[in-house]
Design an enzyme around this catalytic site. Structure first.
Site, PDB file in Angstrom:
ATOM      1  N   MET A   1      -0.521   0.558  -6.083  1.00  0.00           N
ATOM      2  CA  MET A   1       0.506   0.574  -5.045  1.00  0.00           C
ATOM      3  C   MET A   1       1.205  -0.781  -4.981  1.00  0.00           C
ATOM      4  SD  MET A   1       0.273   0.991  -0.881  1.00  0.00           S
ATOM      5  CE  MET A   1      -0.209   2.711  -0.846  1.00  0.00           C
ATOM      6  N   TRP A   2       2.531  -0.761  -5.151  1.00  0.00           N
ATOM      7  CA  TRP A   2       3.354  -1.926  -4.835  1.00  0.00           C
ATOM      8  C   TRP A   2       3.541  -1.870  -3.310  1.00  0.00           C
ATOM      9  CZ3 TRP A   2       2.763  -0.864  -9.709  1.00  0.00           C
ATOM     10  CH2 TRP A   2       3.307  -1.641 -10.737  1.00  0.00           C
TER      11      TRP A   2
ATOM     12  N   THR B   1      -3.813  -2.697  -5.196  1.00  0.00           N
ATOM     13  CA  THR B   1      -2.676  -2.919  -4.315  1.00  0.00           C
ATOM     14  C   THR B   1      -2.023  -4.249  -4.657  1.00  0.00           C
ATOM     15  OG1 THR B   1      -3.798  -1.693  -2.550  1.00  0.00           O
ATOM     16  CG2 THR B   1      -1.904  -3.035  -1.924  1.00  0.00           C
ATOM     17  N   LYS B   2      -0.730  -4.185  -4.951  1.00  0.00           N
ATOM     18  CA  LYS B   2       0.038  -5.378  -5.309  1.00  0.00           C
ATOM     19  C   LYS B   2       0.781  -5.881  -4.078  1.00  0.00           C
ATOM     20  CE  LYS B   2       4.092  -6.808  -7.985  1.00  0.00           C
ATOM     21  NZ  LYS B   2       5.291  -6.308  -8.697  1.00  0.00           N
ATOM     22  N   VAL B   3       0.572  -7.171  -3.751  1.00  0.00           N
ATOM     23  CA  VAL B   3       1.220  -7.757  -2.575  1.00  0.00           C
ATOM     24  C   VAL B   3       1.748  -9.145  -2.909  1.00  0.00           C
ATOM     25  CG1 VAL B   3      -0.185  -6.508  -0.877  1.00  0.00           C
ATOM     26  CG2 VAL B   3      -0.973  -8.729  -1.735  1.00  0.00           C
TER      27      VAL B   3
END
Length: 273
Positions: A143-144, A176-178
């Site tokens: 998830m971006w 998860t990309k943050v």
């Protein structure tokens, strides 16, 4: 959650995603610093570097170029994305099904969720369909997680980034990309908030080698599983040097200083920037 040890997009539980979805999301401007990078072939060649665990692209790029690299590169297919020409409230069109991603040979799928947008509800429902379909194909889901919208004033505040990682956990993302929340302490909290969903830091706009490697070292030292990076790699004339450094930091646990000394990256970059 799928354990990263069983996923082709990770190595020893660590991840380095070479992101190349910029042509859709940002447009030609991201290729101007190194015009050769408008040719996806160049970036796929870069993705064969040992440090890269997977390359993230949109459907059309995967169709046209991945078959020539399927033996050397693991594919993360972005199933949604919207052009920078779109001027409305943050949203992202679903451009590819999980089933078609599997037909193309994808090892994982990626999905952008704009938490806080007026369109969050429909995006979360679309993510549910993607996540559940990916489970049927044993594909990891990245998830971006980018909180954005008219009611959100600062999308890099520590509490916002922690909320972003929690969204990944709650909705079933494996990774998860943050964005980096500004400090190792804030990153540690964000990673703890993600529970068993792994966290990778967004590479962001290009910066100098030392500052970039120091931030990556801080993030991974605080619990991040790695990095999803585009411009900080492909906007360099010689991207192999920074990838050498990233390999030492992410997979070798070295400090930025140790990586720079071992690779000579910073010296090479002095003439590049």
């Amino acid at each position: 959650m799928l354990p990263l040890t069983d996923s082709p997009i990770a190595r020893d539980g660590k991840i380095l995603i070479l992101a190349y979805d910029h042509g859709l999301e940002h447009g030609p401007v991201d290729f101007e610093p190194v015009p050769e990078t408008m040719d996806p072939e160049r970036v796929f060649e870069t993705a064969t570097h040992d440090a890269v665990t997977t390359v993230a692209v949109q459907k059309g790029i995967a169709e046209a170029y991945y078959p020539s690299y399927e033996d050397d590169v693991n594919l993360l297919l972005k199933v949604n994305g919207t052009s920078n020409l779109w001027m409305g409230e943050h949203d992202s069109a679903v451009n590819c099904s999980v089933e078609y991603a599997a037909e193309l040979g994808a090892d994982a799928v990626g999905f952008t969720l704009y938490g806080g947008s007026n369109h969050e509800v429909e995006m979360a429902e679309e993510f549910r369909e993607v996540q559940e379909a990916a489970r049927e194909h044993d594909m990891a889901v990245v998830m971006w997680s980018y909180p954005r919208g008219q009611g959100l004033k600062n999308d890099t505040k520590p509490d916002v980034i922690s909320y972003a990682t929690r969204l990944g956990l709650e909705l079933g993302a494996d990774v998860t990309k943050v964005k980096y929340p500004g400090s190792a302490e804030a990153m540690e909290h964000a990673c703890k908030m993600a529970g068993k969903s792994k966290v990778v830091m967004s590479g962001g706009s290009k910066t100098d080698d030392r500052a970039f490697l120091e931030t990556v070292a801080e993030a991974t030292g605080a619990g991040a599983a790695g990095l999803a990076v585009g411009r900080n790699v492909f906007q360099r004339e010689e991207p192999e040097g920074i990838l050498d450094g990233l390999e030492r930091v992410i997979f070798g646990g070295e400090t930025a200083e140790e990586a720079l000394e071992a690779t000579g990256t910073e010296t090479a970059a002095a003439t590049d920037d």
